[in-house]
Design an enzyme around this catalytic site. Structure first.
Site, PDB file in Angstrom:
ATOM      1  N   CYS A   1      46.282 -11.144 -28.370  1.00  0.00           N
ATOM      2  CA  CYS A   1      47.723 -11.396 -28.305  1.00  0.00           C
ATOM      3  C   CYS A   1      48.032 -12.334 -27.143  1.00  0.00           C
ATOM      4  CB  CYS A   1      48.452 -10.069 -28.117  1.00  0.00           C
ATOM      5  SG  CYS A   1      50.234 -10.210 -27.874  1.00  0.00           S
TER       6      CYS A   1
ATOM      7  N   CYS B   1      51.864  -3.466 -24.939  1.00  0.00           N
ATOM      8  CA  CYS B   1      52.399  -4.747 -25.427  1.00  0.00           C
ATOM      9  C   CYS B   1      53.893  -4.610 -25.734  1.00  0.00           C
ATOM     10  CB  CYS B   1      51.650  -5.199 -26.677  1.00  0.00           C
ATOM     11  SG  CYS B   1      52.202  -6.822 -27.293  1.00  0.00           S
TER      12      CYS B   1
ATOM     13  N   CYS C   1      50.698 -10.203 -24.482  1.00  0.00           N
ATOM     14  CA  CYS C   1      50.285  -9.135 -23.558  1.00  0.00           C
ATOM     15  C   CYS C   1      48.924  -9.376 -22.918  1.00  0.00           C
ATOM     16  CB  CYS C   1      50.294  -7.778 -24.260  1.00  0.00           C
ATOM     17  SG  CYS C   1      48.958  -7.536 -25.462  1.00  0.00           S
TER      18      CYS C   1
ATOM     19  N   CYS D   1      46.064  -6.005 -29.311  1.00  0.00           N
ATOM     20  CA  CYS D   1      46.915  -5.917 -28.119  1.00  0.00           C
ATOM     21  C   CYS D   1      46.480  -4.766 -27.222  1.00  0.00           C
ATOM     22  CB  CYS D   1      48.376  -5.674 -28.513  1.00  0.00           C
ATOM     23  SG  CYS D   1      49.084  -6.892 -29.633  1.00  0.00           S
TER      24      CYS D   1
END
Length: 463
Positions: free
Chosen positions: A64, A37, A67, A33
Protein backbone atom coordinates in the site's frame (compact mmCIF):
# COMPACT_ATOMS: atom_id res chain seq x y z
CA UNK A 1 -1.45 -16.37 18.34
CA UNK A 2 -4.71 -14.55 17.54
CA UNK A 3 -7.50 -15.80 15.33
CA UNK A 4 -8.58 -14.16 12.10
CA UNK A 5 -11.74 -12.63 13.57
CA UNK A 6 -9.64 -10.82 16.18
CA UNK A 7 -7.25 -9.70 13.47
CA UNK A 8 -10.12 -8.28 11.44
CA UNK A 9 -11.34 -6.36 14.49
CA UNK A 10 -7.84 -4.90 14.81
CA UNK A 11 -8.04 -3.82 11.15
CA UNK A 12 -11.51 -2.30 11.67
CA UNK A 13 -10.25 -0.27 14.62
CA UNK A 14 -6.97 0.60 12.85
CA UNK A 15 -5.10 -0.65 15.88
CA UNK A 16 -1.37 0.01 15.40
CA UNK A 17 -0.52 -2.25 18.32
CA UNK A 18 -0.59 -5.00 15.70
CA UNK A 19 1.54 -3.25 13.09
CA UNK A 20 4.33 -5.67 12.22
CA UNK A 21 2.63 -8.53 14.05
CA UNK A 22 0.59 -9.38 10.96
CA UNK A 23 -0.40 -7.90 7.59
CA UNK A 24 -3.69 -8.00 5.71
CA UNK A 25 -4.31 -8.06 1.98
CA UNK A 26 -7.41 -7.15 0.01
CA UNK A 27 -8.24 -9.50 -2.85
CA UNK A 28 -10.31 -6.94 -4.78
CA UNK A 29 -7.48 -4.37 -4.92
CA UNK A 30 -4.38 -6.59 -4.90
CA UNK A 31 -2.87 -4.49 -2.09
CA UNK A 32 -1.53 -5.47 1.34
CA UNK A 33 -1.45 -3.13 4.34
CA UNK A 34 -0.55 -2.77 7.99
CA UNK A 35 -3.48 -3.14 10.44
CA UNK A 36 -3.56 0.61 11.15
CA UNK A 37 -3.95 1.61 7.50
CA UNK A 38 -6.27 4.67 7.37
CA UNK A 39 -8.00 3.52 4.17
CA UNK A 40 -11.64 2.40 4.17
CA UNK A 41 -11.96 -0.96 5.91
CA UNK A 42 -12.47 -3.73 3.35
CA UNK A 43 -15.21 -6.32 3.64
CA UNK A 44 -14.26 -9.37 5.69
CA UNK A 45 -14.74 -11.80 2.82
CA UNK A 46 -12.15 -9.90 0.75
CA UNK A 47 -9.42 -9.92 3.41
CA UNK A 48 -6.54 -12.37 3.76
CA UNK A 49 -4.01 -12.34 6.59
CA UNK A 50 -0.26 -12.93 6.51
CA UNK A 51 2.43 -13.25 9.15
CA UNK A 52 5.01 -11.34 7.09
CA UNK A 53 5.16 -8.81 4.27
CA UNK A 54 7.13 -11.38 2.28
CA UNK A 55 4.24 -13.84 2.48
CA UNK A 56 1.81 -11.21 1.17
CA UNK A 57 4.20 -10.34 -1.65
CA UNK A 58 4.62 -14.01 -2.46
CA UNK A 59 0.85 -14.29 -2.94
CA UNK A 60 0.94 -11.50 -5.52
CA UNK A 61 -0.07 -8.48 -3.43
CA UNK A 62 1.72 -5.14 -3.67
CA UNK A 63 2.48 -2.74 -0.84
CA UNK A 64 0.00 0.00 0.00
CA UNK A 65 1.35 3.44 -0.92
CA UNK A 66 -0.66 5.08 1.83
CA UNK A 67 0.35 3.11 4.94
CA UNK A 68 3.75 1.79 3.73
CA UNK A 69 3.54 -1.61 5.44
CA UNK A 70 7.25 -2.26 4.82
CA UNK A 71 8.13 0.48 7.33
CA UNK A 72 6.44 -1.00 10.42
CA UNK A 73 8.35 -2.12 13.53
CA UNK A 74 9.45 -5.73 13.43
CA UNK A 75 7.40 -8.36 15.20
CA UNK A 76 8.32 -8.57 18.86
CA UNK A 77 7.91 -12.34 18.69
CA UNK A 78 11.18 -12.81 16.81
CA UNK A 79 13.18 -11.15 19.61
CA UNK A 80 11.46 -13.20 22.31
CA UNK A 81 11.51 -16.61 20.70
CA UNK A 82 14.55 -18.84 21.10
CA UNK A 83 13.50 -21.52 18.59
CA UNK A 84 14.90 -21.93 15.08
CA UNK A 85 12.24 -19.71 13.46
CA UNK A 86 12.90 -16.83 15.86
CA UNK A 87 16.67 -17.20 15.41
CA UNK A 88 16.31 -17.38 11.64
CA UNK A 89 14.18 -14.23 11.50
CA UNK A 90 16.74 -12.31 13.55
CA UNK A 91 19.57 -13.47 11.29
CA UNK A 92 17.68 -12.60 8.12
CA UNK A 93 17.02 -9.17 9.60
CA UNK A 94 20.77 -8.79 10.09
CA UNK A 95 21.32 -9.43 6.37
CA UNK A 96 22.88 -12.89 6.65
CA UNK A 97 21.09 -14.29 3.55
CA UNK A 98 22.45 -11.47 1.40
CA UNK A 99 25.99 -12.02 2.69
CA UNK A 100 26.16 -15.80 3.05
CA UNK A 101 23.13 -17.19 1.25
CA UNK A 102 20.60 -19.71 2.54
CA UNK A 103 23.42 -22.19 3.12
CA UNK A 104 25.14 -19.76 5.48
CA UNK A 105 21.89 -19.17 7.35
CA UNK A 106 21.31 -22.91 7.73
CA UNK A 107 24.88 -23.51 8.93
CA UNK A 108 24.56 -20.85 11.63
CA UNK A 109 21.29 -22.38 12.79
CA UNK A 110 22.64 -25.95 12.76
CA UNK A 111 19.95 -27.21 10.40
CA UNK A 112 19.86 -28.19 6.74
CA UNK A 113 18.72 -25.59 4.20
CA UNK A 114 15.66 -27.74 3.47
CA UNK A 115 14.67 -27.84 7.16
CA UNK A 116 15.01 -24.07 7.49
CA UNK A 117 12.94 -23.53 4.35
CA UNK A 118 10.22 -25.88 5.58
CA UNK A 119 9.95 -24.40 9.07
CA UNK A 120 9.89 -20.79 7.91
CA UNK A 121 7.35 -21.46 5.18
CA UNK A 122 5.09 -23.35 7.57
CA UNK A 123 5.15 -20.67 10.24
CA UNK A 124 5.57 -17.29 8.51
CA UNK A 125 4.41 -18.13 5.01
CA UNK A 126 7.69 -17.42 3.24
CA UNK A 127 11.13 -18.96 2.95
CA UNK A 128 14.46 -17.24 3.65
CA UNK A 129 14.94 -16.06 0.06
CA UNK A 130 11.51 -14.40 -0.04
CA UNK A 131 12.02 -12.81 3.38
CA UNK A 132 15.41 -11.44 2.34
CA UNK A 133 13.91 -10.18 -0.93
CA UNK A 134 11.23 -8.22 0.92
CA UNK A 135 13.90 -6.70 3.11
CA UNK A 136 16.00 -5.74 0.08
CA UNK A 137 12.98 -4.03 -1.45
CA UNK A 138 12.50 -1.93 1.67
CA UNK A 139 16.19 -0.97 1.74
CA UNK A 140 16.01 0.00 -1.92
CA UNK A 141 12.96 2.20 -1.31
CA UNK A 142 14.75 4.02 1.50
CA UNK A 143 17.79 4.66 -0.68
CA UNK A 144 15.70 5.75 -3.65
CA UNK A 145 13.72 8.23 -1.60
CA UNK A 146 16.46 9.62 0.65
CA UNK A 147 19.62 9.70 -1.48
CA UNK A 148 20.60 10.91 -4.96
CA UNK A 149 22.51 7.71 -5.73
CA UNK A 150 22.18 6.31 -9.24
CA UNK A 151 19.66 3.49 -9.54
CA UNK A 152 22.38 1.00 -10.50
CA UNK A 153 24.32 1.70 -7.30
CA UNK A 154 21.17 1.39 -5.22
CA UNK A 155 20.38 -1.99 -6.75
CA UNK A 156 23.63 -3.53 -5.60
CA UNK A 157 23.76 -1.60 -2.32
CA UNK A 158 20.35 -3.06 -1.40
CA UNK A 159 21.67 -6.57 -2.01
CA UNK A 160 20.21 -7.41 -5.42
CA UNK A 161 22.27 -9.62 -7.72
CA UNK A 162 21.36 -7.69 -10.85
CA UNK A 163 19.65 -4.50 -11.98
CA UNK A 164 17.00 -6.56 -13.73
CA UNK A 165 16.17 -8.41 -10.49
CA UNK A 166 16.03 -5.07 -8.72
CA UNK A 167 13.66 -3.54 -11.27
CA UNK A 168 11.37 -6.57 -11.30
CA UNK A 169 11.16 -6.66 -7.50
CA UNK A 170 10.38 -2.95 -7.15
CA UNK A 171 7.60 -3.26 -9.72
CA UNK A 172 6.13 -6.31 -8.00
CA UNK A 173 6.28 -4.92 -4.45
CA UNK A 174 5.39 -1.27 -5.05
CA UNK A 175 3.69 -1.35 -8.47
CA UNK A 176 6.07 1.44 -9.48
CA UNK A 177 9.32 1.64 -11.36
CA UNK A 178 12.37 2.75 -9.35
CA UNK A 179 12.21 6.14 -11.08
CA UNK A 180 8.53 6.55 -10.20
CA UNK A 181 9.18 5.47 -6.61
CA UNK A 182 11.90 8.09 -6.31
CA UNK A 183 9.61 10.75 -7.76
CA UNK A 184 6.95 9.89 -5.14
CA UNK A 185 9.25 10.99 -2.31
CA UNK A 186 8.64 14.43 -0.79
CA UNK A 187 11.30 17.05 -1.44
CA UNK A 188 13.36 17.88 -4.48
CA UNK A 189 16.35 15.93 -5.75
CA UNK A 190 18.60 18.85 -4.82
CA UNK A 191 17.43 18.64 -1.23
CA UNK A 192 18.07 14.89 -1.09
CA UNK A 193 21.54 15.46 -2.51
CA UNK A 194 22.36 18.05 0.16
CA UNK A 195 21.01 15.85 2.96
CA UNK A 196 22.91 12.78 1.80
CA UNK A 197 26.22 14.58 1.41
CA UNK A 198 26.08 16.46 4.69
CA UNK A 199 24.10 14.35 7.10
CA UNK A 200 24.06 10.78 5.82
CA UNK A 201 20.95 8.74 5.16
CA UNK A 202 17.95 10.02 7.15
CA UNK A 203 15.69 7.37 8.65
CA UNK A 204 12.62 7.08 10.82
CA UNK A 205 13.02 4.23 13.29
CA UNK A 206 9.44 3.20 14.05
CA UNK A 207 8.31 1.77 17.38
CA UNK A 208 4.94 0.60 18.65
CA UNK A 209 3.26 2.16 21.64
CA UNK A 210 4.95 4.45 24.15
CA UNK A 211 8.73 4.80 24.15
CA UNK A 212 10.64 6.09 27.15
CA UNK A 213 13.62 7.65 25.40
CA UNK A 214 15.11 9.43 28.43
CA UNK A 215 16.06 6.28 30.41
CA UNK A 216 17.58 4.73 27.26
CA UNK A 217 19.70 7.80 26.56
CA UNK A 218 20.64 8.05 30.25
CA UNK A 219 21.99 4.50 30.13
CA UNK A 220 23.85 5.09 26.88
CA UNK A 221 25.35 8.22 28.39
CA UNK A 222 26.61 6.36 31.47
CA UNK A 223 28.25 3.72 29.28
CA UNK A 224 29.99 6.06 26.81
CA UNK A 225 33.50 5.23 25.64
CA UNK A 226 35.43 8.20 24.31
CA UNK A 227 36.32 8.01 20.66
CA UNK A 228 33.56 5.54 19.77
CA UNK A 229 30.46 7.20 21.28
CA UNK A 230 29.19 10.61 22.30
CA UNK A 231 26.04 12.15 23.73
CA UNK A 232 25.36 15.84 23.14
CA UNK A 233 22.57 18.28 23.92
CA UNK A 234 20.25 18.92 26.85
CA UNK A 235 17.98 16.22 28.32
CA UNK A 236 14.95 15.80 26.11
CA UNK A 237 16.77 16.82 22.96
CA UNK A 238 20.00 14.84 23.18
CA UNK A 239 21.69 13.19 20.21
CA UNK A 240 23.52 9.90 20.62
CA UNK A 241 26.21 9.07 18.10
CA UNK A 242 28.45 6.04 17.80
CA UNK A 243 30.67 4.18 15.38
CA UNK A 244 29.92 0.70 14.07
CA UNK A 245 32.09 -2.11 12.73
CA UNK A 246 30.04 -3.68 9.95
CA UNK A 247 30.48 -6.60 7.51
CA UNK A 248 31.58 -4.45 4.56
CA UNK A 249 33.03 -1.40 6.28
CA UNK A 250 32.37 1.05 9.09
CA UNK A 251 29.56 3.41 9.92
CA UNK A 252 28.52 6.27 12.15
CA UNK A 253 24.94 6.39 13.40
CA UNK A 254 23.12 9.16 15.24
CA UNK A 255 19.74 9.06 16.97
CA UNK A 256 17.68 11.98 18.26
CA UNK A 257 16.14 11.57 21.71
CA UNK A 258 13.22 13.84 20.80
CA UNK A 259 10.98 11.21 19.26
CA UNK A 260 7.73 11.76 17.37
CA UNK A 261 4.36 10.41 18.35
CA UNK A 262 1.87 9.70 15.58
CA UNK A 263 -1.44 11.50 15.74
CA UNK A 264 -5.00 10.72 14.79
CA UNK A 265 -8.11 9.05 16.12
CA UNK A 266 -6.13 6.02 17.26
CA UNK A 267 -3.10 7.98 18.53
CA UNK A 268 -3.00 6.00 21.76
CA UNK A 269 -2.11 2.91 19.71
CA UNK A 270 0.03 4.35 16.98
CA UNK A 271 3.42 4.66 18.63
CA UNK A 272 5.86 6.85 16.79
CA UNK A 273 9.46 7.01 15.70
CA UNK A 274 12.96 8.25 16.45
CA UNK A 275 14.88 10.24 13.86
CA UNK A 276 18.22 8.74 12.89
CA UNK A 277 20.99 9.30 10.35
CA UNK A 278 23.53 6.81 9.13
CA UNK A 279 26.88 7.39 7.42
CA UNK A 280 28.34 4.27 5.80
CA UNK A 281 31.57 3.57 3.98
CA UNK A 282 29.69 0.86 2.05
CA UNK A 283 25.95 1.14 1.45
CA UNK A 284 25.56 -2.63 1.45
CA UNK A 285 25.71 -2.33 5.25
CA UNK A 286 22.51 -0.26 5.51
CA UNK A 287 20.17 -3.13 6.41
CA UNK A 288 22.60 -4.49 8.99
CA UNK A 289 23.25 -1.08 10.53
CA UNK A 290 19.53 -0.34 10.89
CA UNK A 291 18.90 -3.74 12.48
CA UNK A 292 21.69 -3.28 14.99
CA UNK A 293 20.52 0.20 15.89
CA UNK A 294 17.00 -1.13 16.44
CA UNK A 295 18.32 -3.83 18.76
CA UNK A 296 20.40 -1.32 20.71
CA UNK A 297 17.34 0.87 21.28
CA UNK A 298 14.91 -2.08 21.70
CA UNK A 299 12.53 -0.64 19.13
CA UNK A 300 10.77 -3.90 18.22
CA UNK A 301 9.51 -4.64 21.72
CA UNK A 302 5.80 -5.05 22.49
CA UNK A 303 5.18 -2.59 25.36
CA UNK A 304 1.52 -3.59 25.61
CA UNK A 305 2.29 -7.21 26.50
CA UNK A 306 5.18 -6.23 28.77
CA UNK A 307 3.32 -3.53 30.68
CA UNK A 308 0.22 -5.71 31.08
CA UNK A 309 2.21 -8.52 32.72
CA UNK A 310 4.45 -6.37 34.91
CA UNK A 311 1.67 -3.94 35.80
CA UNK A 312 -0.25 -6.80 37.43
CA UNK A 313 2.42 -7.06 40.14
CA UNK A 314 1.74 -4.72 43.11
CA UNK A 315 5.41 -3.82 43.47
CA UNK A 316 5.90 -2.94 39.81
CA UNK A 317 2.47 -1.45 39.06
CA UNK A 318 3.34 2.14 40.08
CA UNK A 319 6.66 1.95 38.19
CA UNK A 320 4.94 0.75 35.02
CA UNK A 321 2.30 3.46 35.35
CA UNK A 322 5.03 6.08 35.71
CA UNK A 323 7.06 4.84 32.73
CA UNK A 324 4.85 3.03 30.21
CA UNK A 325 6.85 1.60 27.35
CA UNK A 326 10.15 1.41 29.22
CA UNK A 327 12.68 -0.45 27.08
CA UNK A 328 15.55 -2.83 27.82
CA UNK A 329 18.43 -1.66 25.58
CA UNK A 330 20.41 -4.33 23.76
CA UNK A 331 23.62 -4.12 21.75
CA UNK A 332 24.70 -2.50 18.50
CA UNK A 333 27.60 -4.98 18.46
CA UNK A 334 27.08 -7.99 20.76
CA UNK A 335 30.75 -9.05 20.71
CA UNK A 336 31.80 -5.55 21.70
CA UNK A 337 29.25 -5.32 24.50
CA UNK A 338 30.27 -8.70 25.94
CA UNK A 339 33.86 -7.47 26.17
CA UNK A 340 32.74 -4.19 27.72
CA UNK A 341 30.57 -5.89 30.34
CA UNK A 342 33.47 -8.13 31.35
CA UNK A 343 36.20 -5.48 31.21
CA UNK A 344 34.36 -2.54 32.78
CA UNK A 345 34.44 1.12 31.65
CA UNK A 346 38.07 2.01 32.42
CA UNK A 347 39.53 -1.14 30.88
CA UNK A 348 37.24 -0.84 27.85
CA UNK A 349 38.53 2.70 27.27
CA UNK A 350 42.10 1.37 27.40
CA UNK A 351 41.26 -1.32 24.85
CA UNK A 352 39.84 1.29 22.48
CA UNK A 353 42.90 3.50 22.90
CA UNK A 354 45.32 0.64 22.28
CA UNK A 355 43.52 -1.56 19.75
CA UNK A 356 40.66 0.48 18.29
CA UNK A 357 40.75 0.83 14.52
CA UNK A 358 40.89 4.47 13.45
CA UNK A 359 38.31 5.72 11.00
CA UNK A 360 39.53 6.86 7.60
CA UNK A 361 37.31 9.94 7.98
CA UNK A 362 36.82 10.87 11.66
CA UNK A 363 33.64 12.77 12.49
CA UNK A 364 34.07 15.17 15.38
CA UNK A 365 35.00 13.28 18.55
CA UNK A 366 34.30 9.93 16.87
CA UNK A 367 37.56 8.69 15.42
CA UNK A 368 37.68 4.91 15.92
CA UNK A 369 35.68 1.71 16.26
CA UNK A 370 35.81 -0.71 19.14
CA UNK A 371 38.43 -3.44 18.54
CA UNK A 372 37.31 -6.73 17.03
CA UNK A 373 37.75 -9.86 19.19
CA UNK A 374 40.71 -11.11 17.14
CA UNK A 375 42.65 -7.99 18.17
CA UNK A 376 42.24 -8.91 21.86
CA UNK A 377 43.18 -12.59 21.86
CA UNK A 378 46.56 -11.92 23.51
CA UNK A 379 45.02 -10.11 26.46
CA UNK A 380 45.57 -12.04 29.73
CA UNK A 381 42.99 -13.85 31.84
CA UNK A 382 39.28 -14.08 31.26
CA UNK A 383 39.29 -11.22 28.76
CA UNK A 384 41.69 -13.04 26.47
CA UNK A 385 39.68 -16.27 26.85
CA UNK A 386 36.47 -14.46 25.90
CA UNK A 387 38.14 -12.82 22.89
CA UNK A 388 39.52 -16.14 21.67
CA UNK A 389 36.14 -17.85 22.01
CA UNK A 390 34.51 -15.06 19.99
CA UNK A 391 37.28 -14.94 17.40
CA UNK A 392 37.36 -18.68 16.68
CA UNK A 393 33.56 -19.07 16.65
CA UNK A 394 33.32 -21.25 19.77
CA UNK A 395 31.09 -18.51 21.22
CA UNK A 396 28.46 -16.88 19.03
CA UNK A 397 26.49 -13.84 20.13
CA UNK A 398 25.01 -12.87 16.76
CA UNK A 399 21.23 -12.35 16.41
CA UNK A 400 20.69 -16.02 15.57
CA UNK A 401 22.76 -17.47 18.39
CA UNK A 402 21.23 -20.10 20.64
CA UNK A 403 21.08 -18.30 23.99
CA UNK A 404 21.40 -21.43 26.10
CA UNK A 405 24.40 -22.66 24.10
CA UNK A 406 26.06 -19.26 24.38
CA UNK A 407 25.51 -19.18 28.13
CA UNK A 408 27.07 -22.65 28.50
CA UNK A 409 30.18 -21.52 26.61
CA UNK A 410 30.43 -18.35 28.69
CA UNK A 411 30.14 -20.25 31.97
CA UNK A 412 32.95 -22.57 30.88
CA UNK A 413 35.41 -19.70 30.36
CA UNK A 414 38.01 -19.49 33.15
CA UNK A 415 37.21 -16.77 35.67
CA UNK A 416 33.77 -15.95 34.29
CA UNK A 417 31.21 -15.33 37.04
CA UNK A 418 27.46 -15.94 36.90
CA UNK A 419 26.51 -12.26 37.13
CA UNK A 420 28.64 -11.30 34.12
CA UNK A 421 27.18 -14.20 32.14
CA UNK A 422 23.65 -13.06 32.96
CA UNK A 423 24.38 -9.46 31.96
CA UNK A 424 25.87 -10.60 28.65
CA UNK A 425 22.81 -12.74 28.01
CA UNK A 426 20.52 -9.84 28.87
CA UNK A 427 22.25 -7.13 26.81
CA UNK A 428 24.39 -8.78 24.11
CA UNK A 429 21.89 -11.54 23.33
CA UNK A 430 18.82 -9.37 23.92
CA UNK A 431 17.11 -11.93 26.13
CA UNK A 432 13.91 -10.38 27.56
CA UNK A 433 13.72 -12.81 30.49
CA UNK A 434 16.95 -12.74 32.49
CA UNK A 435 17.28 -12.79 36.29
CA UNK A 436 20.67 -11.33 37.21
CA UNK A 437 22.39 -12.94 40.24
CA UNK A 438 23.14 -10.42 42.96
CA UNK A 439 20.18 -8.14 42.22
CA UNK A 440 18.24 -9.78 45.08
CA UNK A 441 15.03 -9.15 43.15
CA UNK A 442 13.32 -11.55 40.81
CA UNK A 443 9.90 -13.05 40.55
CA UNK A 444 8.54 -15.91 38.49
CA UNK A 445 5.35 -13.89 37.94
CA UNK A 446 7.38 -11.41 35.87
CA UNK A 447 8.23 -14.03 33.26
CA UNK A 448 8.84 -13.77 30.33
CA UNK A 449 9.76 -10.12 30.95
CA UNK A 450 12.18 -10.23 33.88
CA UNK A 451 14.73 -8.14 31.98
CA UNK A 452 12.17 -5.33 31.73
CA UNK A 453 11.25 -5.67 35.39
CA UNK A 454 14.92 -5.22 36.18
CA UNK A 455 15.00 -2.06 34.08
CA UNK A 456 12.07 -0.59 36.02
CA UNK A 457 13.79 -1.28 39.32
CA UNK A 458 17.13 0.00 38.01
CA UNK A 459 15.68 3.28 36.74
CA UNK A 460 13.85 3.71 40.02
CA UNK A 461 17.10 3.11 41.93
CA UNK A 462 15.84 -0.04 43.64
CA UNK A 463 18.57 -2.46 42.57
Amino acid sequence: MIDEDTRYQAVRSRDARFDGEFFFAVETTGIYCRPSCPAVTPKRQNVRFYATAAAAQGSGFRACRRCRPDAVPGSAAWNVRADVVGRAMRLIGDGIVDREGVGGLATRLGYSARQVQRQLTAEVGAGPVALARAQRAHTARVLLQTTPLPVTEIAFAAGFASVRQFNDTIREVYARTPTQLRADAPGRAEERRAVASVAGIPLRLAHRGAYQAAPVFDLLGRELIEGTEELTGAPGSRIFRRTLRLPYGTGIVSVDEAGHEQTGAQAEHRGGWLDARIHLTDLRDLTTAVGRLRRLLDLDADPYAIDERLGADPRLAPLVAARPGLRSPGAADPDELAVRILAGPAESARLVERYGKRLDAPCGALDRVFPAPDALVDEPGTLGALARALADGALRLDPGADRDDAEAVLRALPGMDARTVALIRLRALGDPDVAVPGDLVSCEAWRPWRSYARRHLDVEGQL
